[in-house]
Design a protein around this motif. Structure first.
Motif, PDB file in Angstrom:
ATOM      1  N   ASP A   1      33.170  41.797  51.512  1.00 54.52           N
ATOM      2  CA  ASP A   1      33.977  42.513  50.520  1.00 54.52           C
ATOM      3  C   ASP A   1      34.803  41.444  49.812  1.00 54.52           C
ATOM      4  O   ASP A   1      35.699  40.856  50.399  1.00 54.52           O
ATOM      5  CB  ASP A   1      34.843  43.491  51.346  1.00 54.52           C
ATOM      6  CG  ASP A   1      35.882  44.276  50.562  1.00 54.52           C
ATOM      7  OD1 ASP A   1      36.444  43.742  49.598  1.00 54.52           O
ATOM      8  OD2 ASP A   1      36.148  45.430  50.962  1.00 54.52           O
TER       9      ASP A   1
ATOM     10  N   HIS B   1      41.970  37.394  40.799  1.00 59.61           N
ATOM     11  CA  HIS B   1      40.677  37.819  41.333  1.00 59.61           C
ATOM     12  C   HIS B   1      39.666  36.684  41.350  1.00 59.61           C
ATOM     13  O   HIS B   1      38.574  36.823  41.888  1.00 59.61           O
ATOM     14  CB  HIS B   1      40.125  38.985  40.515  1.00 59.61           C
ATOM     15  CG  HIS B   1      40.951  40.229  40.659  1.00 59.61           C
ATOM     16  ND1 HIS B   1      41.694  40.748  39.630  1.00 59.61           N
ATOM     17  CD2 HIS B   1      41.184  41.022  41.732  1.00 59.61           C
ATOM     18  CE1 HIS B   1      42.334  41.818  40.064  1.00 59.61           C
ATOM     19  NE2 HIS B   1      42.053  42.007  41.333  1.00 59.61           N
TER      20      HIS B   1
ATOM     21  N   TYR C   1      46.147  52.926  50.806  1.00 58.06           N
ATOM     22  CA  TYR C   1      45.272  51.750  50.920  1.00 58.06           C
ATOM     23  C   TYR C   1      44.677  51.625  52.332  1.00 58.06           C
ATOM     24  O   TYR C   1      43.490  51.338  52.498  1.00 58.06           O
ATOM     25  CB  TYR C   1      46.128  50.522  50.556  1.00 58.06           C
ATOM     26  CG  TYR C   1      45.394  49.234  50.272  1.00 58.06           C
ATOM     27  CD1 TYR C   1      44.148  49.214  49.645  1.00 58.06           C
ATOM     28  CD2 TYR C   1      45.981  48.009  50.597  1.00 58.06           C
ATOM     29  CE1 TYR C   1      43.503  48.011  49.372  1.00 58.06           C
ATOM     30  CE2 TYR C   1      45.349  46.808  50.326  1.00 58.06           C
ATOM     31  CZ  TYR C   1      44.107  46.807  49.718  1.00 58.06           C
ATOM     32  OH  TYR C   1      43.488  45.613  49.451  1.00 58.06           O
TER      33      TYR C   1
ATOM     34  N   ASN D   1      40.571  45.864  40.029  1.00 60.39           N
ATOM     35  CA  ASN D   1      41.011  47.234  39.857  1.00 60.39           C
ATOM     36  C   ASN D   1      40.591  47.705  38.486  1.00 60.39           C
ATOM     37  O   ASN D   1      40.812  47.011  37.491  1.00 60.39           O
ATOM     38  CB  ASN D   1      42.521  47.297  40.023  1.00 60.39           C
ATOM     39  CG  ASN D   1      42.921  46.779  41.391  1.00 60.39           C
ATOM     40  OD1 ASN D   1      42.437  47.255  42.410  1.00 60.39           O
ATOM     41  ND2 ASN D   1      43.763  45.769  41.412  1.00 60.39           N
TER      42      ASN D   1
ATOM     43  N   PHE E   1      45.509  44.015  56.644  1.00 59.12           N
ATOM     44  CA  PHE E   1      44.235  43.955  57.351  1.00 59.12           C
ATOM     45  C   PHE E   1      44.422  43.924  58.862  1.00 59.12           C
ATOM     46  O   PHE E   1      43.624  44.486  59.604  1.00 59.12           O
ATOM     47  CB  PHE E   1      43.392  42.789  56.840  1.00 59.12           C
ATOM     48  CG  PHE E   1      42.766  43.101  55.509  1.00 59.12           C
ATOM     49  CD1 PHE E   1      41.668  43.940  55.425  1.00 59.12           C
ATOM     50  CD2 PHE E   1      43.325  42.624  54.336  1.00 59.12           C
ATOM     51  CE1 PHE E   1      41.113  44.287  54.199  1.00 59.12           C
ATOM     52  CE2 PHE E   1      42.775  42.957  53.100  1.00 59.12           C
ATOM     53  CZ  PHE E   1      41.663  43.790  53.037  1.00 59.12           C
TER      54      PHE E   1
ATOM     55  N   ASP F   1      40.670  51.864  53.389  1.00 58.80           N
ATOM     56  CA  ASP F   1      39.981  50.768  54.068  1.00 58.80           C
ATOM     57  C   ASP F   1      39.390  51.210  55.403  1.00 58.80           C
ATOM     58  O   ASP F   1      38.300  50.770  55.784  1.00 58.80           O
ATOM     59  CB  ASP F   1      40.919  49.559  54.240  1.00 58.80           C
ATOM     60  CG  ASP F   1      40.744  48.560  53.091  1.00 58.80           C
ATOM     61  OD1 ASP F   1      39.615  48.443  52.578  1.00 58.80           O
ATOM     62  OD2 ASP F   1      41.734  47.918  52.694  1.00 58.80           O
TER      63      ASP F   1
ATOM     64  N   GLY G   1      37.227  43.282  44.676  1.00 57.61           N
ATOM     65  CA  GLY G   1      38.524  43.916  44.655  1.00 57.61           C
ATOM     66  C   GLY G   1      39.205  44.017  43.307  1.00 57.61           C
ATOM     67  O   GLY G   1      40.420  44.178  43.255  1.00 57.61           O
TER      68      GLY G   1
ATOM     69  N   HIS H   1      33.740  46.490  45.916  1.00 52.51           N
ATOM     70  CA  HIS H   1      34.839  47.348  46.347  1.00 52.51           C
ATOM     71  C   HIS H   1      35.928  47.487  45.275  1.00 52.51           C
ATOM     72  O   HIS H   1      37.067  47.037  45.441  1.00 52.51           O
ATOM     73  CB  HIS H   1      35.437  46.833  47.658  1.00 52.51           C
ATOM     74  CG  HIS H   1      36.290  47.851  48.360  1.00 52.51           C
ATOM     75  ND1 HIS H   1      35.773  48.970  48.955  1.00 52.51           N
ATOM     76  CD2 HIS H   1      37.628  47.931  48.543  1.00 52.51           C
ATOM     77  CE1 HIS H   1      36.743  49.691  49.474  1.00 52.51           C
ATOM     78  NE2 HIS H   1      37.879  49.082  49.236  1.00 52.51           N
TER      79      HIS H   1
ATOM     80  N   GLN I   1      47.845  39.713  51.913  1.00 50.38           N
ATOM     81  CA  GLN I   1      47.471  41.035  52.437  1.00 50.38           C
ATOM     82  C   GLN I   1      47.127  40.987  53.929  1.00 50.38           C
ATOM     83  O   GLN I   1      46.544  41.928  54.474  1.00 50.38           O
ATOM     84  CB  GLN I   1      46.298  41.607  51.638  1.00 50.38           C
ATOM     85  CG  GLN I   1      46.689  41.926  50.202  1.00 50.38           C
ATOM     86  CD  GLN I   1      45.643  42.774  49.470  1.00 50.38           C
ATOM     87  OE1 GLN I   1      44.836  43.465  50.080  1.00 50.38           O
ATOM     88  NE2 GLN I   1      45.677  42.729  48.150  1.00 50.38           N
TER      89      GLN I   1
HETATM   90  N1  ARG Z   1      41.907  45.957  44.936  1.00 51.50           N
HETATM   91  C1  ARG Z   1      42.667  45.152  45.854  1.00 51.50           C
HETATM   92  C2  ARG Z   1      43.679  44.301  45.093  1.00 51.50           C
HETATM   93  O1  ARG Z   1      43.525  44.045  43.908  1.00 51.50           O
HETATM   94  C3  ARG Z   1      41.813  44.227  46.678  1.00 51.50           C
HETATM   95  C4  ARG Z   1      40.802  44.903  47.545  1.00 51.50           C
HETATM   96  C5  ARG Z   1      40.370  44.058  48.683  1.00 51.50           C
HETATM   97  N2  ARG Z   1      39.436  44.715  49.562  1.00 51.50           N
HETATM   98  C6  ARG Z   1      39.756  45.689  50.424  1.00 51.50           C
HETATM   99  N3  ARG Z   1      38.823  46.245  51.124  1.00 51.50           N
HETATM  100  N4  ARG Z   1      40.986  46.080  50.600  1.00 51.50           N
HETATM  101  O2  ARG Z   1      44.637  43.888  45.695  1.00 51.50           O
END
Ligand code: ARG
Length: 588
Positions: free
Chosen positions: A119, A133, A324, A124, A356, A328, A122, A159, A352
Motif C-alpha cells: 500500500d 505523496h 481512519y 486523496n 499503524f 484500515d 495514499g 488505496h 503516521q
Molecule cells: N491517504 C493517506 C494520507 O494522505 C495515506 C494512506 C496510507 N495508507 C493507509 N492504508 N492508511 O495521509
C-alpha cells in the motif's frame, strides 16, 4: 547461481570442521580492507574463547586446509586471527561468465515466496498530488519491483483516500456555490447528470478554500462533518457527487503517476472496505474486545511493556461515523479475503507510525490476522528544502508534483545543452528520462526513514552519487558497443576470460555481489542498498574504461572478453535501475 559468499563460506566452513572446530565459525564476508584482500573470515576470533586457544592458531589450522584449494589465489592467516581471502582470477571470471550466460544474471529467486500487498499511494481524491505523496510513490514502487523480482507475488494498491472530511468539505462548498444543482435536493428522484459539475482545476481550488474556511468557521465545519456522515450513510445525491469527484481526480492522479513511472496493480479506495465494517464491529463487540468510552467504541491496544502511552483504537466515533483506523482495519480484512495476503506493507509518512501501531495491534488482538501474517510499516522521513525545512513553494504554499518535476527536468535540460547542439525535442525527451533518475535516485539513495534535503543541483549532476551518473555509465557502454558493432564486431561472443588487470578484477568483484545485494535489499526492503551498489559498480566500470582501450585492444580474445564484460555491466545496471523505477536514454 549460489551467492558468492555462500560458495566461499561452504569451503571455509568445511575447513573449520575438518580442522576440528565448529563449522559455524566459518562465516565469510566481503573484506572491509580491500587493499589487503577481497573476502575475510573472522570466525577464529570468536572460536578462540570456546576452544581456549589463541585465535591465530585456529586461523593457521584452517588456512592450512584451504591453501591448496583452486578457488583461491591466496588464503592467509593474519594476526591476531583474521583469515584473508583472495579468489583465484579463473574462479572470478568463471562466476562472471556464468552470470553473463544466464537470462536472470545468475540471480536465485527466494525459496519462500509470499503473497504480498503493498500500500504505497495514499493520494486523496480532490487534492492535487503534492510532494508529500512523492516519497510514498517512489519508495513503494521500488520496493514492489524488488519484491516481485525476488520471486514473490506482489500486488501494489494505491488505496485512494476518498472517504474522509475532504469530501464533506467539497460538498458543502459546492452547495454554497451552486445551490441549484439537483444533488442537494433530498426530494429529487430523477437521474443525476453524467457530466461532473466541476473541472479538476475547480476542484483544486475548492478544496483548499473550503478547508481554510472551515478552520475559522465551526458551523461550516460541522456542516461538512454532517455531509461526510450523510455520504457514508448513503445519501443519494452525495454519493453521486462523490463519484464525480473520484472520476475527475483519478484521471488526474493517473497522469501524474504515469509521469513518475509508477504503476499500481489495484486502484482500491478507502470506501471499498466499508462493506466489511458492520460485521467487523459486531465481532469486536461480541467477543468483548470493543467497549464504549465517552460514547465512542474503542479497543484497548496498550501493552504492559509499552514505554509510551498507546491510546485505544477508535472503531466508531461517538456520532457512529467510521474513521481512519476503522477503514484500515476493514481493509486488512478485505486484503486477506480477496488476495490471501500473507504480508501487508504500508509505505507511509513516518509521522503516521502511531496510527499503524494501533491498527496492527488491534488487528492481531481481535484476530483479523493470524500470527504468521506480517504487517509491516515502512515510515519515510520528510523531504526538506535546502534550508532544512519541509519543502514549500517560494510563496509558502504546498508544492505541486508537476512543478517539482519541471524544475528538475529544466535543470537537466540546461546541463545537456551546456556544451553541445541538440534538437530541442530530443533534448527535452532525454531531460525527462534523466530528470526522473535524478529525482528518484536522489530520494532512494537515502535510507527511507531519514529526512533528506532536496537539492536539484546535486541531484542532476553527472558526477558523484547520482542517478544521472549511473545513466551516464550505461550510455557510455552503449556508445562503446555501437562503435564496436560499426567496426564489424559481433556482440554474440560472450567468452569472458580471466581478468587482465586490477581495474578489470574490480569490475568483476562488483558483479559478483549482484545476487547478494538484491536479496539483501529485498530482505531489508531497502532500495538504498541497490543505489549504493550501482554507484560502486559504475565507479569500478569507469575506472576500467579509463584504464583500458577496449576498442583498440589487439588481442582479439581479450577484446571480445571485455565487450562481453561491459555488456554484463550494462545488463546489471539496467536491471538495477529498473528495480529503482527509472530507465536510461540512448544518449545524453
Ligand atoms: N491517504 C493517506 C494520507 O494522505 C495515506 C494512506 C496510507 N495508507 C493507509 N492504508 N492508511 O495521509
Amino acid at each position: 547461481m549460489k551467492k558468492i559468499t555462500d560458495s566461499i563460506e561452504e569451503v571455509v566452513k568445511s575447513a573449520f570442521k575438518n580442522a576440528g572446530y565448529e563449522e559455524s565459525y566459518g562465516t565469510v564476508q566481503i573484506s572491509n580492507r580491500p587493499d589487503l584482500c577481497q573476502y575475510q573470515c573472522n570466525g577464529a576470533m570468536s572460536a578462540a574463547k570456546a576452544y581456549h586457544k589463541a585465535p591465530f592458531m585456529i586461523a593457521d589450522d584452517v588456512v592450512a586446509l584451504l591453501k591448496d584449494d583452486s578457488m583461491f589465489e591466496s588464503v592467509e592467516s593474519v594476526k591476531p586471527g583474521f583469515i584473508n581471502i583472495t579468489l583465484a582470477p579463473a574462479y572470478i571470471s568463471e562466476y562472471v561468465k556464468g552470470m553473463a550466460e544466464d537470462d536472470n544474471l545468475g540471480f536465485e529467486k527466494t525459496s519462500n515466496p509470499k503473497k504480498i500487498v503493498i500500500d504505497y499511494g495514499g493520494p486523496n481524491v480532490a487534492k492535487p498530488l503534492h510532494v508529500g505523496h512523492l516519497r510514498a510513490a517512489i519508495i513503494g514502487e521500488s520496493i514492489k519491483r524488488i519484491l516481485k523480482y525476488t520471486g514473490n507475488s506482489v500486488i501494489g494498491d494505491v488505496h485512494l483516500g476518498d472517504w474522509g472530511l475532504q469530501i464533506g468539505l467539497i460538498i458543502t462548498e459546492l452547495e454554497v456555490r451552486k445551490p441549484e444543482l439537483p444533488y442537494f435536493d433530498e426530494a429529487y428522484e430523477g437521474d443525476y447528470p453524467t457530466e461532473a459539475p466541476f473541472t479538476m482545476e475547480e476542484l483544486e481550488q475548492i478544496y483548499p478554500y473550503a478547508s481554510g474556511f472551515s478552520k475559522q468557521n465551526p458551523e461550516y465545519l460541522a456542516k461538512a462533518g454532517q455531509a461526510t456522515a450523510d455520504l457514508q450513510n448513503g445519501r443519494r445525491g452525495y454519493r453521486a457527487l462523490w463519484q464525480h469527484i473520484i472520476d475527475v481526480s483519478v484521471a488526474d492522479i493517473k497522469k501524474n503517476y504515469e509521469k513518475l513511472n509508477v504503476e499500481f496493480d489495484l486502484w482500491k479506495k478507502e470506501s471499498d472496505a466499508q462493506e466489511y465494517i458492520p460485521d467487523m464491529v459486531k465481532m469486536m463487540k461480541e467477543k468483548g474486545y470493543a467497549y464504549e468510552s465517552d460514547g465512542a467504541l474503542v479497543v484497548d491496544v496498550k501493552q504492559p511493556e509499552d514505554k509510551k502511552e498507546i491510546p485505544p483504537c477508535i472503531i466508531l466515533k461517538s456520532n457512529g461515523a467510521t474513521n481512519y483506523e476503522t477503514t484500515d482495519l476493514a481493509t486488512i480484512i478485505e486484503r486477506i479475503k480477496l488476495f490471501n495476503a500473507e504480508e501487508i506493507i504500508y509505505v507511509v509518512d513516518k509521522r503516521q507510525e502511531l496510527h499503524f501501531d494501533q491498527v496492527f495491534r488491534c488487528a492481531r488482538k481481535t484476530g483479523l490476522v493470524n500470527d504468521d501474517t506480517d504487517l509491516v510499516f515502512i515510515g519515510f522521513g520528510t523531504m526538506n528544502g535546502k534550508d532544512g525545512k519541509p519543502f514549500k513553494t517560494r510563496d509558502g504554499g504546498v508544492l505541486r508534483l508537476e512543478t517539482l518535476i519541471k524544475e528538475i527536468n529544466d535543470a537537466v535540460y540546461a546541463r545537456i545543452m551546456e556544451n553541445r547542439e541538440m534538437e530541442e525535442e530530443e533534448a527535452r525527451s532525454i531531460a525527462a528520462t534523466v530528470g526522473l533518475s535524478a529525482l528518484k535516485y536522489g530520494d532512494l539513495s537515502n535510507q527511507a526513514s531519514k529526512d533528506y534535503v532536496f537539492d536539484v543541483d546535486r541531484f542532476v549532476s553527472f558526477e558523484g552519487n547520482t542517478g544521472p551518473y549511473v545513466l551516464y555509465s550505461i550510455v557510455r557502454i552503449k556508445s562503446v558497443l555501437n562503435k564496436f558493432v560499426n567496426e564489424g564486431g559481433s556482440l554474440a561472443k560472450t567468452n569472458i576470460i580471466e581478468p587482465a588487470n586490477e581495474s578489470e578484477t574490480n569490475v568483476m568483484l562488483q558483479l559478483l555481489r549482484y545476487n547478494e545485494v538484491i536479496m539483501q535489499a529485498a530482505t531489508d526492503k531497502a532500495p538504498h542498498k541497490i543505489c549504493q551498489y550501482i554507484y560502486e559498480l559504475s565507479d569500478a566500470f569507469n575506472s576500467f574504461y579509463h584504464g583500458n582501450k577496449i576498442l583498440s585492444e589487439e588481442n582479439e580474445e581479450r577484446k571480445n572478453s571485455w565487450i562481453a564484460l561491459v555488456i554484463l555491466v550494462k545488463r546489471v545496471l539496467e536491471q538495477c535501475i529498473d528495480l529503482l523505477g527509472f530507465d536510461a536514454p540512448e544518449k545524453m
